[in-house]
Design a protein around this motif. Sequence first.
Motif, mmCIF file in Angstrom:
data_model
loop_
_atom_site.group_PDB
_atom_site.id
_atom_site.type_symbol
_atom_site.label_atom_id
_atom_site.label_comp_id
_atom_site.label_asym_id
_atom_site.label_seq_id
_atom_site.Cartn_x
_atom_site.Cartn_y
_atom_site.Cartn_z
ATOM 1 N N ARG A 340 -29.262 24.881 -23.271
ATOM 2 C CA ARG A 340 -29.511 24.782 -24.716
ATOM 3 C C ARG A 340 -29.041 23.433 -25.245
ATOM 4 O O ARG A 340 -29.691 22.843 -26.136
ATOM 5 C CB ARG A 340 -28.800 25.930 -25.431
ATOM 6 N N ASN A 344 -31.530 20.865 -27.180
ATOM 7 C CA ASN A 344 -31.220 20.363 -28.524
ATOM 8 C C ASN A 344 -31.199 18.835 -28.562
ATOM 9 O O ASN A 344 -31.709 18.216 -29.506
ATOM 10 C CB ASN A 344 -29.864 20.901 -28.988
ATOM 11 N N SER A 347 -34.710 17.530 -28.368
ATOM 12 C CA SER A 347 -35.385 17.806 -29.641
ATOM 13 C C SER A 347 -35.021 16.758 -30.692
ATOM 14 O O SER A 347 -35.900 16.254 -31.413
ATOM 15 C CB SER A 347 -34.987 19.201 -30.136
ATOM 16 N N TRP A 354 -39.680 22.041 -31.775
ATOM 17 C CA TRP A 354 -39.833 23.283 -31.001
ATOM 18 C C TRP A 354 -39.056 23.249 -29.689
ATOM 19 O O TRP A 354 -38.756 24.300 -29.118
ATOM 20 C CB TRP A 354 -41.308 23.577 -30.718
ATOM 21 N N ALA A 356 -36.012 22.611 -29.174
ATOM 22 C CA ALA A 356 -34.701 23.255 -29.328
ATOM 23 C C ALA A 356 -34.791 24.769 -29.237
ATOM 24 O O ALA A 356 -33.788 25.447 -28.993
ATOM 25 C CB ALA A 356 -34.086 22.853 -30.666
ATOM 26 N N GLU A 357 -35.998 25.304 -29.445
ATOM 27 C CA GLU A 357 -36.186 26.757 -29.466
ATOM 28 C C GLU A 357 -36.735 27.298 -28.148
ATOM 29 O O GLU A 357 -37.133 28.474 -28.066
ATOM 30 C CB GLU A 357 -37.150 27.137 -30.603
ATOM 31 N N LYS A 380 -26.245 31.424 -24.551
ATOM 32 C CA LYS A 380 -27.397 30.952 -25.335
ATOM 33 C C LYS A 380 -28.705 31.539 -24.800
ATOM 34 O O LYS A 380 -29.787 30.982 -25.022
ATOM 35 C CB LYS A 380 -27.470 29.422 -25.309
ATOM 36 N N ASN A 382 -31.870 34.004 -24.612
ATOM 37 C CA ASN A 382 -32.615 34.812 -25.585
ATOM 38 C C ASN A 382 -33.618 35.757 -24.938
ATOM 39 O O ASN A 382 -34.463 36.336 -25.623
ATOM 40 C CB ASN A 382 -33.299 33.948 -26.653
#
Length: 552
Positions: A340, A344, A347, A354, A356-357, A380, A382
Amino acid sequence: MTENTIIGIHHLTEKSLGHNGIVQPLLTDLYQITMAYAYWKSGKTKDISVFDLFFRKNPFQGEFTIFAGLEECLKFLKRFHYSESDIAYLRQTLPDTIDDEFFDYLSKLNTNDVTLYAVEEGSVVFPRVPLIRIEGPLIIVQLLETTLLTLVNYASLMATNAARYRMAAGDLKLLEFGLRRAQGPDGGLSASKYSYIGGFDGTSNVLAGKLFNIPVKGTHAHAYITSFTDLTELQTCTLVPKAGGEHRNLSELATNWRLKLISLFNVVSTEASDGELAALISFAIAFPDGFMALVDTYDVKRSGLLNFCAVALALNDLGYQAIGIRIDSGDLAYLSNVARHFFNEISKQYDIPWFAELMIMASNDINEETILSLNDQGHKINCFGIGTHLVTCQRQPALGCVYKMVELNGQPRIKLSQDVGKVTMPGRKDAYRLYSESGDALIDLLQKSSEEAPQVNHKVLCRHPFEESKRAYVTPSKVKKLLRICWKDGNIVGPLPSLAEIRNKVQASLKTLRPDIKRNLNPTPFKVAVSDNLYKFLHDLWLQNAPIGELS
């Protein structure tokens, strides 16, 4: 008959029967058929019985269970019939002393005179409360026992396990990856179906996706990465931009991006695997809109993440957005934070919001405790891909539902035991859930079917079935009758809910429980009580049937 017609019929059969086409009357224990013969020989063909299907203890050291498998039970009742080959097999298997007329009797059996009541599939349920009450001719209802138990036991266990994973994971995505570790093909299909009901978002099981309309998800294996050794093996290097136009060389773009990223990742170029980069480029060309990559084949920090980001940025140059990564080994919390961090940084540095996601999926033998531990560590991740521990229910491999006669020809029946927990609740009963003003489920109440239902805002005396001093008055703000008629006169009563509706029911039902009942550590038991009338009826019958000892 045309080939298309044959395919259409095959598809219709799959959808109408579900995956349990093997569920048939002979999917039972031999003693059900020998009992049926003994009943028949004793002239009990006209006897009318009532049986309850229930369990005695919640699984996984928890205090709730999810009821599942009802749809398959109803489909079984619809299909119940001994075929000619079934009868021929039984003639060969049973003793020669069996009367021929019994086989004629079996061949004509159906479930037209059976009535089945059940809790709604997907509901939260508790020990001793009947999940199913089945009424009808003694012989046919006895013959249904084993099959109904096998359809409910694993389904409910699996849905409960999945629901617990869903509570542990919160809003994160959960994917079921257990087919290869499941107990055979039918176990794999059942696991996919009931994990979806319990709250999972998708499965890797393609047949389950086809049969049950479950979203199918997947990435690739380590074998795909190791099948490439360097960039010269790429047969195709180009890709058309998403907006159209001339082919662009994705391999060249990715290689250039890797050179730019080396300083950010603080590695030297020789640490990153060229074979891994080639594999990811190849996979991205095959799936530019669905680029999800496994990054732990060699080294996540020094190779996998760097190569993934290089290919993802090359795809971005052509108008595509990568999906994310999967980590299948190592310190998942630490590596997810590392990933992550780089997402980031890229990004921000290259103004690609996007990035970062991007999804970070974790797999690697994950269980409920692993997720809770990762939550404490501050991961982190998801998305979790979960297989072995989910589908095999390693923490508790069986639920232990039982099927007990409670009434015969209008007369109550009771099973006694020195183990009080195994004493059955006699007679035809109804079950009600009483709710508080805030909407929380307070207590489940069992009472004789002849009793008047509990009324909203009217005080009800609720008693522990075996401990005389444990009793309480409850004034419910809402009362729900749990057992509803599902099968009568040879037909399913009302439309069956879809898998999505059952799935929603699970989450809605769980929301009615207080958090302390659902917590992972030392949950509070949910109370199941009997009415004052049923309490007295139970204990009177107990005394009537219990042997009286004699001292000398």
